[in-house]
Design an enzyme around this catalytic site. Structure first.
Site, PDB file in Angstrom:
ATOM      1  N   ARG B 137       0.795  -1.232   0.000  1.00 29.75           N
ATOM      2  CA  ARG B 137       0.000   0.000   0.000  1.00 29.75           C
ATOM      3  C   ARG B 137       0.825   1.278   0.000  1.00 29.75           C
ATOM      4  O   ARG B 137       0.265   2.352  -0.032  1.00 29.75           O
ATOM      5  CB  ARG B 137      -0.972  -0.004   1.177  1.00 29.75           C
ATOM      6  CG  ARG B 137      -1.870  -1.213   1.132  1.00 29.75           C
ATOM      7  CD  ARG B 137      -3.136  -1.101   1.929  1.00 29.75           C
ATOM      8  NE  ARG B 137      -3.893  -2.301   1.691  1.00 29.75           N
ATOM      9  CZ  ARG B 137      -3.784  -3.420   2.397  1.00 29.75           C
ATOM     10  NH1 ARG B 137      -2.963  -3.473   3.411  1.00 29.75           N
ATOM     11  NH2 ARG B 137      -4.487  -4.485   2.090  1.00 29.75           N
ATOM     12  N   GLY B 200      -3.991 -12.058  10.502  1.00 31.21           N
ATOM     13  CA  GLY B 200      -5.078 -12.404  11.408  1.00 31.21           C
ATOM     14  C   GLY B 200      -5.990 -13.518  10.899  1.00 31.21           C
ATOM     15  O   GLY B 200      -6.862 -13.985  11.621  1.00 31.21           O
ATOM     16  N   GLU B 201      -5.792 -13.940   9.646  1.00 33.91           N
ATOM     17  CA  GLU B 201      -6.546 -15.094   9.141  1.00 33.91           C
ATOM     18  C   GLU B 201      -5.890 -16.399   9.579  1.00 33.91           C
ATOM     19  O   GLU B 201      -6.412 -17.483   9.362  1.00 33.91           O
ATOM     20  CB  GLU B 201      -6.630 -15.070   7.608  1.00 33.91           C
ATOM     21  CG  GLU B 201      -7.569 -14.013   7.072  1.00 33.91           C
ATOM     22  CD  GLU B 201      -7.090 -12.606   7.318  1.00 33.91           C
ATOM     23  OE1 GLU B 201      -5.858 -12.409   7.408  1.00 33.91           O
ATOM     24  OE2 GLU B 201      -7.925 -11.707   7.452  1.00 33.91           O
ATOM     25  N   TRP B 249      -2.339  -4.328  10.172  1.00 34.54           N
ATOM     26  CA  TRP B 249      -1.940  -4.383   8.764  1.00 34.54           C
ATOM     27  C   TRP B 249      -2.165  -3.129   7.944  1.00 34.54           C
ATOM     28  O   TRP B 249      -1.874  -3.113   6.751  1.00 34.54           O
ATOM     29  CB  TRP B 249      -2.585  -5.578   8.091  1.00 34.54           C
ATOM     30  CG  TRP B 249      -4.082  -5.704   8.199  1.00 34.54           C
ATOM     31  CD1 TRP B 249      -4.769  -6.336   9.182  1.00 34.54           C
ATOM     32  CD2 TRP B 249      -5.065  -5.220   7.281  1.00 34.54           C
ATOM     33  NE1 TRP B 249      -6.118  -6.272   8.945  1.00 34.54           N
ATOM     34  CE2 TRP B 249      -6.326  -5.592   7.782  1.00 34.54           C
ATOM     35  CE3 TRP B 249      -5.013  -4.513   6.085  1.00 34.54           C
ATOM     36  CZ2 TRP B 249      -7.527  -5.281   7.130  1.00 34.54           C
ATOM     37  CZ3 TRP B 249      -6.196  -4.194   5.438  1.00 34.54           C
ATOM     38  CH2 TRP B 249      -7.430  -4.582   5.968  1.00 34.54           C
ATOM     39  N   ASN B 267      -8.940  -8.459  13.542  1.00 35.41           N
ATOM     40  CA  ASN B 267      -9.781  -9.453  14.200  1.00 35.41           C
ATOM     41  C   ASN B 267      -8.947 -10.421  15.051  1.00 35.41           C
ATOM     42  O   ASN B 267      -7.776 -10.635  14.783  1.00 35.41           O
ATOM     43  CB  ASN B 267     -10.528 -10.264  13.136  1.00 35.41           C
ATOM     44  CG  ASN B 267      -9.562 -10.978  12.215  1.00 35.41           C
ATOM     45  OD1 ASN B 267      -8.911 -10.342  11.397  1.00 35.41           O
ATOM     46  ND2 ASN B 267      -9.434 -12.286  12.352  1.00 35.41           N
ATOM     47  N   ASP B 310     -14.975 -10.942  11.651  1.00 31.67           N
ATOM     48  CA  ASP B 310     -13.818 -10.377  10.946  1.00 31.67           C
ATOM     49  C   ASP B 310     -13.947  -8.864  10.782  1.00 31.67           C
ATOM     50  O   ASP B 310     -13.534  -8.309   9.776  1.00 31.67           O
ATOM     51  CB  ASP B 310     -13.651 -11.049   9.570  1.00 31.67           C
ATOM     52  CG  ASP B 310     -12.260 -10.796   8.969  1.00 31.67           C
ATOM     53  OD1 ASP B 310     -11.427 -10.198   9.652  1.00 31.67           O
ATOM     54  OD2 ASP B 310     -12.045 -11.189   7.816  1.00 31.67           O
ATOM     55  N   ASP B 312     -12.395  -6.139  11.535  1.00 30.35           N
ATOM     56  CA  ASP B 312     -11.152  -5.452  11.895  1.00 30.35           C
ATOM     57  C   ASP B 312     -11.402  -3.986  12.232  1.00 30.35           C
ATOM     58  O   ASP B 312     -12.274  -3.346  11.641  1.00 30.35           O
ATOM     59  CB  ASP B 312     -10.194  -5.410  10.700  1.00 30.35           C
ATOM     60  CG  ASP B 312      -9.635  -6.753  10.321  1.00 30.35           C
ATOM     61  OD1 ASP B 312      -9.716  -7.678  11.128  1.00 30.35           O
ATOM     62  OD2 ASP B 312      -9.099  -6.857   9.203  1.00 30.35           O
ATOM     63  N   ARG B 337     -15.478  -0.882  10.817  1.00 30.69           N
ATOM     64  CA  ARG B 337     -15.924  -1.973   9.945  1.00 30.69           C
ATOM     65  C   ARG B 337     -17.218  -2.609  10.448  1.00 30.69           C
ATOM     66  O   ARG B 337     -17.962  -3.211   9.679  1.00 30.69           O
ATOM     67  CB  ARG B 337     -14.782  -3.009   9.869  1.00 30.69           C
ATOM     68  CG  ARG B 337     -14.992  -4.110   8.879  1.00 30.69           C
ATOM     69  CD  ARG B 337     -13.656  -4.767   8.534  1.00 30.69           C
ATOM     70  NE  ARG B 337     -13.852  -6.072   7.896  1.00 30.69           N
ATOM     71  CZ  ARG B 337     -12.883  -6.809   7.382  1.00 30.69           C
ATOM     72  NH1 ARG B 337     -11.633  -6.374   7.411  1.00 30.69           N
ATOM     73  NH2 ARG B 337     -13.121  -7.981   6.835  1.00 30.69           N
TER      74      ARG B 337
END
Lengths: 281, 557
Positions: B137, B200-201, B249, B267, B310, B312, B337
Site C-alpha cells: 500500500r 489475522g486469518e 496491517w 480481528n 472479521d 477489523d 468496519r
C-alpha cells in the site's frame, strides 16, 4: 555560486545521474519478468498429472482436514463460501478439472484475495480432491425416465435458451454438466420455480426506455452509468441509465415456470434427463 | 551513436533542470521530521500515506475545483503490468512520484510525464502468505530515504535518489503460524519507522514495531495481545492468546502534541469461531494509543469485543480538534468496519459517541461505555447465516476516509452488504498432522449438500460516499454507487471529493452536496485511495485502477 556555475553543476550532476539511472531503467522488471514468475508456477504444474493421484476416500478425508485448516476461514466449513467463493456449486472460475483445481490451489489466484496454502504437493492434490467432492451432486436414483425426458427437453423449447454440449441458445445457463453439479431436488425446483435460484450472470432484466419500449434480456454488466444486457434475440446491447425510465430485475424470471406447462410425469422425466448430463468428456 | 547519446543526455539534463527551475511544487529532498510535521503546508507534495499525521487525506490545492472539474482529463498513465491489485498510495516530492508496485517494487517517476527514473525490486520467495492478495500500500519517506514493508516480513530502506538499497531488516519469520506478511505502508515518527504486520486469518500473534531509520535496528515492539504479566492479560480463554491474531496491517496516525501513535488492530483468530477464545480478546478490533518514543500503551478502546465477523478495526484513524457537546476536544473519528461511526477523546480514549452509518443488524446500539448491545443470533453457524449486516468485508475496511477542514465533514466510502458467515471447525495450526485429526463433523462435512446456495443479488449490496457531520454522526449527504467499494476518498480545497468504484468509475463530487461533477470510466476495479499534487505548478490527481495508475489534470495539461 553564480547562476552560470549553478547551471553547469546542475547539468553535470543531472547528466551523471542520468548515466546511472539509465541502466537501471533497462534492468527494471519487465512484463516478461512478471510473466516469468507466473510461468514458474505454470511450468511446475505443466508436468503435474492431469488426473488426481490422490483421490481415495482416505485422501478426501485428509483433504477435508487440510481444508478446515487452510481454506475454511474464507470458504466456510462446508465450502459454502463467505469471504471466498462458494465451492459447492461445482462451477469454478479457473476450471474444475483435476489439474485446474490443483493449479488454482497451488498458485492461488493472482489479483484476488486467495493465496496458496502452506502444504506439500501431495496435500495439494488431497485438497483438490476434497474441493471436487464439494461440488459434486450426491449419487441419486431418479424416478423419471431420462429418455422420455430428452424428448420433453427437445419439444418444450428448452434449447431455445439453454445449450447442451454447444447446441442451443445462450440466454440461459449452459446445462452440459448440470447433472454432475446438481441434485434431483434442485433440478426439479429449477423447473417449477425458476426464480428460486438465479445465477448472477443470467439475471432476467427488463429495461423501460424513454421511448416507452420494454427490452427484456439477461444482465451482462452494469456500473453507475450504464447497463449491458443480452436481449431475448441473443444480441448484446448497452444502455445509458439516464436514458432509461426504469430497470426491472428478475421479477418475473425470463424462464417460464413449467409446472403449469408440463405434466408431473414430464417434469419427472425431464429432471431425470438433466441428471444424466455430466458434461463433455 | 555515442555523440547522439551524449546529446540526448545533455538534452535530458537541461530539461530536468528546467523543471526544477520552474517548479513551485515545494522543496525537494531531504525530508526532515519538521517538514513531515508541517506536511499540510507542503502544497505540492504528498509526504506520507494520509498526507498529514492527522489522517485527513485532504489536499489544500484548489486549482481544480467545483467550477472547472469538468475539464479534468487523463494526462498520463503508469502501466503497472502486474496481475495483483494496485493498492498503493504514491508519495510526491517536488515533482518526483514514488510508488510501490506489487509485489514489492518501488518506482520513482517524473510526476509530469509518468516516465520512470529508477526502480527497486525486492524479490519475495515464490509463496508468501498474505490473506488478501500480494499487495503493497505504499512508502514512507525521511531524509533521502524511502521505506517499504514486504510480504516476506522485511522492512527496507532505499536511497530516494537512486533506488539503492541501504538496509533490510527481518521483522519476523513469515512462515510462522501459517503466515505473516506486511502489506501496509510504514509511518515515520521522529527518527523512527512504525511498521505493522498482517496475518489475522492465521494463528499469528500481533505486534506493532518501531525501527531506527538510520540503522534498521528495532527499537520497540508492542504486542497487540497482552502477554503474561501485562495489564489486561487474561481476556482470552486458556492459551488462545498465543495464536490470537490481532494484527496491525494498515497505516496509523500521530498526534505530535500528545506524542501518541494511533493504530487500529485486526480481528482475533479464529475469525468466525469464538468457542476456544471466550473473553473480550484484547486488543483485537481496537484502537491502541502508544507513546511514540517507547511503544508504551497509553490507552486502548475496543470497538468489537470478542469479534466473530472479521470486523477489523484497521481503518485509518482521523484526528480532529473541534467542539464536542460544548467543549473543545481532541477527537478521533472512526467509521468502523462493524457499521458504527465512533467518536473518542484521543487524549484518553474516552468514548463519546457511536451511531450506525450503514444498515446493521447485529447490535441494538452502543452503550454509554462504548460497548455494543448485541442482538442474539448474529453468531456464525457451521451451515452459515445470511441475515447479518454489514457483511464479512464490513461497512468500511482499509481504504481511506477523508476529512475536509473547509466543509468540516468526514467523507466515508461505505459498504452496504450482507453476506454469509460460516463458523469454522476447531482451530488448527498448519503443523497439524492430517493423519491424526478427525472430528465428529467430518462425515457431515463430506456428505453435506445444500438444497440451494444463498444468492446475493447485485442490487442487494451497494456502496455510498457519505458526508458525516463529525460531532453528531448524522449524514449530510449520500452518493450511492452500484457495488460496495474497495477504494478510498480524498477531499480537496477545491471543494471536491475524489474516489473510484469497483467498476472503475473515477469520480469527483461536490464536497458540500455530494453532487457528481465529473467522471472517468477506467473500467478496472479501484482498490486504492487518491492523492493530489503539483507538477510544474499545476494541480494533478492520481488514482490507481486495476494495474494502471491514472493521473489527471485540467485539460490534460
Amino acid at each position: 555560486m553564480n547562476t552560470l556555475l549553478k547551471i553547469a553543476c546542475s547539468v553535470a550532476l543531472t547528466a551523471s545521474l542520468w548515466g546511472q539511472i539509465q541502466p537501471k531503467v533497462e534492468g527494471h522488471e519487465s512484463p516478461a519478468d512478471v510473466a516469468r514468475r507466473a510461468v514458474e508456477g505454470e511450468r511446475a504444474t505443466a508436468s503435474a498429472p492431469q488426473n488426481n493421484p490422490f483421490e481415495s476416500e482416505q485422501d478426501i478425508q485428509k483433504g477435508d482436514v487440510l481444508f478446515q485448516t487452510h481454506c475454511s476461514n474464507c470458504h466456510g466449513t462446508f465450502g459454502a463460501g463467505g469471504r471466498g467463493a462458494d465451492l459447492t456449486t461445482g462451477l469454478y472460475r479457473f476450471g474444475g478439472s483435476d489439474a485446474e483445481l490443483y493449479r488454482t490451489i497451488r498458485n492461488g489466484i493472482p489479483g484476488s484475495e486467495m493465496g496458496p496454502p502452506q502444504v506439500n504437493d501431495d496435500d495439494l492434490w488431497r485438497l483438490a480432491a476434497f474441493v471436487k467432492r464439494l461440488g459434486l451432486a450426491p449419487p441419486e436414483d431418479a424416478p423419471g425416465d431420462a429418455a422420455e425426458g430428452k424428448v420433453v427437453y427437445l419439444t418444450a423449447g428448452c434449447g431455445s435458451c439453454h445449450s447442451i454440449n454447444g447446441q442451443g441458445g445462450t440466454l440461459g445457463p449452459d446445462l452440459s454438466d448440470v447433472g454432475r453439479r446438481r441434485g434431483l431436488a434442485f433440478l426439479e425446483e429449477s423447473l417449477l420455480k425458476p426464480e428460486a435460484d438465479l445465477p448472477t450472470n443470467h439475471r432476467g432484466t427488463r429495461l423501460l426506455t424513454s421511448a416507452g419500449e420494454t427490452i427484456a434480456g439477461i444482465r451482462l454488466n452494469e456500473d453507475d452509468y450504464s447497463i449491458q444486457i443480452r436481449d431475448t434475440s441473443g444480441n448484446p446491447r448497452s444502455f445509458l441509465k439516464h436514458e432509461l425510465k426504469g430497470i426491472q430485475r428478475d421479477d418475473p424470471s425470463l424462464m417460464p415456470a413449467y409446472g403449469s406447462l408440463l405434466s408431473e410425469k414430464q417434469i419427472e422425466d425431464l429432471t431425470a434427463y438433466l441428471a444424466t448430463l455430466k458434461g463433455m468428456q | 551513436m555515442k555523440a547522439t547519446r551524449t546529446g540526448m543526455l545533455w538534452g535530458a539534463a537541461l530539461a530536468v533542470f528546467a523543471v526544477a527551475a520552474i517548479s513551485v511544487s515545494g522543496q525537494g529532498l531531504p525530508i526532515t521530521f519538521e517538514r513531515l510535521l508541517n506536511s499540510d503546508k507542503e502544497l505540492g507534495n504528498w509526504l506520507m500515506y494520509s498526507r498529514t499525521y492527522n489522517g485527513w487525506r485532504f489536499s489544500p490545492l484548489d486549482q481544480i475545483n467545483t467550477e472547472n472539474v469538468s475539464r479534468l482529463k487523463v494526462k498520463w498513465l503508469f502501466q503497472g503490468r502486474h496481475a495483483e491489485k494496485f493498492e498503493t498510495t504514491p508519495l510526491v516530492v517536488d515533482g518526483v512520484m514514488y510508488l510501490t508496485r506489487p509485489e514489492n517494487d518501488i518506482y520513482a517517476l517524473d510526476a509530469e510525464t509518468g516516465r520512470t527514473l529508477w526502480t527497486y525490486s525486492h524479490r519475495n520467495p515464490p509463496a508468501t502468505f498474505n490473506c488478501c492478495g500480494r499487495v503493497n500500500r505504499g512508502l514512507a519517506i525521511l531524509g533521502d530515504r524511502l521505506f517499504m514493508n514486504t510480504l516476506d516480513m522485511h522492512v527496507i530502506a532505499v536511497d530516494a535518489k537512486s533506488g539503492r538499497e541501504l538496509w533490510k531488516t527481518k521483522i519476523f519469520d513469515y512462515t510462522e503460524a501459517g503466515g505473516y506478511a506486511s502489506p501496509g505502508a510504514p509511518l515515520i515518527v521522529k527518527d523512527k519507522l512504525i511498521v505493522g504486520m498482517a496475518g489475522g486469518e492465521k494463528g499469528v500473534s500481533g505486534f506493532l514495531d518501531a525501527y531506527d531509520t538510520e540503522t534498521g535496528k528495532r527499537l520497540w515492539r508492542f504486542h497487540t495481545i497482552p502477554q503474561p504479566g501485562d495489564a489486561n492479560f487474561g481476556t482470552w480463554a486458556g492459551d488462545s492468546w498465543k495464536t490470537g491474531g490481532s494484527s496491525t496491517w494498515n497505516n496509523g496516525s500521530y498526534d505530535p502534541e500528545l506524542n501518541l501513535v494511533y493504530w487500529g488492530t485486526s480481528n482475533p483468530w479464529p475469525g468466525y469461531r469464538g468457542d476456544e477464545r471466550t473473553g473480550d480478546n484484547l486488543y483485537s478490533c481496537s484502537v491502541i494509543a502508544l507513546d511514540a518514543d517507547t511503544g508504551e500503551l497509553k490507552w486502548h478502546f475496543q470497538f468489537t469485543p470478542h469479534d466473530l465477523h472479521d470486523w477489523d478495526a484497521t481503518q485509518i484513524p482521523v484526528l480532529v480538534d473541534r467542539e464536542f457537546e460544548g467543549r473543545q476536544r481532541k477527537l478521533i473519528l472512526w467509521p468502523n468496519r462493524n457499521g458504527f461511526y465512533y467518536v473518542l477523546d484521543r487524549t484518553n480514549g474516552e468514548f463519546l459517541l457511536a451511531k450506525a452509518y450503514v444498515k446493521q443488524t447485529w447490535a441494538e446500539g452502543i452503550d454509554d461505555k462504548g460497548r455494543p448491545i448485541e442482538i442474539a443470533g448474529h453468531e456464525p453457524t457451521q451451515d452459515g447465516i445470511t441475515h447479518v449486516w454489514p457483511g464479512v468485508d464490513g461497512a468500511s475496511n482499509w481504504m481511506s476516509h477523508s476529512y475536509s477542514p473547509i466543509t468540516q465533514l468526514l467523507y466515508v466510502f461505505a459498504r452496504e452488504e450482507r453476506r454469509i458467515f460460516t463458523k469454522t471447525g476447531p482451530p488448527r495450526l498448519p503443523a497439524t498432522d492430517p493423519d491424526v485429526e478427525e472430528d465428529e463433523d467430518a462425515t457431515r462435512r463430506r456428505t453435506f449438500r445444500r438444497s440451494r446456495p444463498p444468492r446475493f443479488a447485485p442490487e442487494e449490496s451497494w456502496g455510498k460516499v457519505i458526508g458525516i457531520e463529525p460531532s453528531t454522526g448524522s449524514v449530510r449527504w449520500e452518493y450511492p454507487v452500484v457495488s460496495p467499494p474497495w477504494g478510498g476518498v480524498m477531499s480537496t480545497a477545491g471543494n471536491l471529493v475524489f474516489g473510484g468504484t469497483l467498476e472503475g468509475n473515477i469520480f469527483a463530487l461536490d464536497a458540500e452536496t455530494g453532487d457528481p461533477l465529473w467522471r472517468f470510466l477506467s473500467n478496472d476495479r479501484v482498490y486504492a485511495s487518491p492523492i493530489s499534487f503539483l507538477s510544474r505548478g499545476k494541480q494533478h490527481v492520481s488514482l490507481a485502477a486495476g494495474d494502471v495508475l491514472l493521473t489527471f489534470s485540467l485539460d490534460g495539461e
